[in-house]
Design an enzyme around this catalytic site. Sequence first.
Site, short mmCIF file in Angstrom:
data_model
loop_
_atom_site.label_atom_id
_atom_site.label_comp_id
_atom_site.label_asym_id
_atom_site.label_seq_id
_atom_site.Cartn_x
_atom_site.Cartn_y
_atom_site.Cartn_z
CB CYS A 131 21.13 28.39 32.10
SG CYS A 131 20.85 27.45 30.58
CG ASN A 194 18.40 24.96 36.08
OD1 ASN A 194 17.86 24.08 35.40
ND2 ASN A 194 18.62 26.18 35.63
N GLY A 249 12.37 16.30 40.34
CA GLY A 249 11.86 14.96 40.58
C GLY A 249 10.45 14.88 41.09
N GLY A 270 8.66 19.93 36.42
CA GLY A 270 9.29 20.11 35.11
C GLY A 270 9.12 18.92 34.20
#
Length: 310
Positions: A131, A194, A249, A270
Amino acid sequence: MVSLKTEIAGFSFDNCLMNAAGIYCMTKEELLAIENSEAGSFVTKTGTLEAREGNPQPRYADTDWGSINSMGLPNKGIDYYLDFVTELQDQDNSKNHVLSLVGLSPEETHIILKKVENSSYNGLIELNLSCPNVPGKPQIAYDFEMTDLILSEIFSYYQKPLGIKLPPYFDIVHFDQAATIFNKYPLAFINCVNSIGNGLVIDDETVVIKPKNGFGGIGGDFIKPTALANVHAFYKRLNPSIKIIGTGGVKNGRDAFEHILCGASMVQIGTALQKEGPEIFQRVSRELKEIMADKGYQSLEDFRGQLNYL
């Protein structure tokens, strides 16, 4: 009959598509919407030891080429998600699920994992080592010595299937170094990637998100080449038992096809899920099947990792 079935660590999934942690997975209601969609699975919001509000708003913005965010790990706490996936796994026709988690320190991570180890949950774990949006907390997976130490400590006691979510790597030497570490441990999977940390998006003369003076993780179209490179680099370097989840993507069937061609066993969506909602899984599944049928592929195994070189 074209099939999107896949398998990770002995867990079967009827569809290789799922959400990415952080998107459409904060509440039970959002997770159930994905559960009842065409997605093969869901991953929960990354649960921390205690619930978190995350960073101040605005902390997410769409762009023409994707998105920028600095969410700061908002979540309802690990108990909320652990209880939910444990409850679901005992229901008839339940899909297999992925529980995402991380501690804000190595000590907290061990507390959480021991809680999961001692629970009746028997699904997959995704440990978030990547993260980029918690102020003062570095991305663990960029520190190879710390990554090796944490994995060594975890696998000294943790017996259930566990994978890790990674930040993007950009140096070939780093792929080699990271893979050498990962191959030492019984990882179920790695997730590449990520968001690209600490981008900056400006509207007129002002940043578009508030946290960190506008710095945030970049997702969507912009990161697909980086995601594909990470998927393929690790596919060529990891033990075959360590599967790869491709993230970055993906907004159509072609994007998903490319991730699998590079070596992914599952593909997470996402930014496009944030924009389109769970209905996206039906569309992308249809498009992926059409591409496979046109090429004469009946299963993902027919082309996974079979990227051609010039």
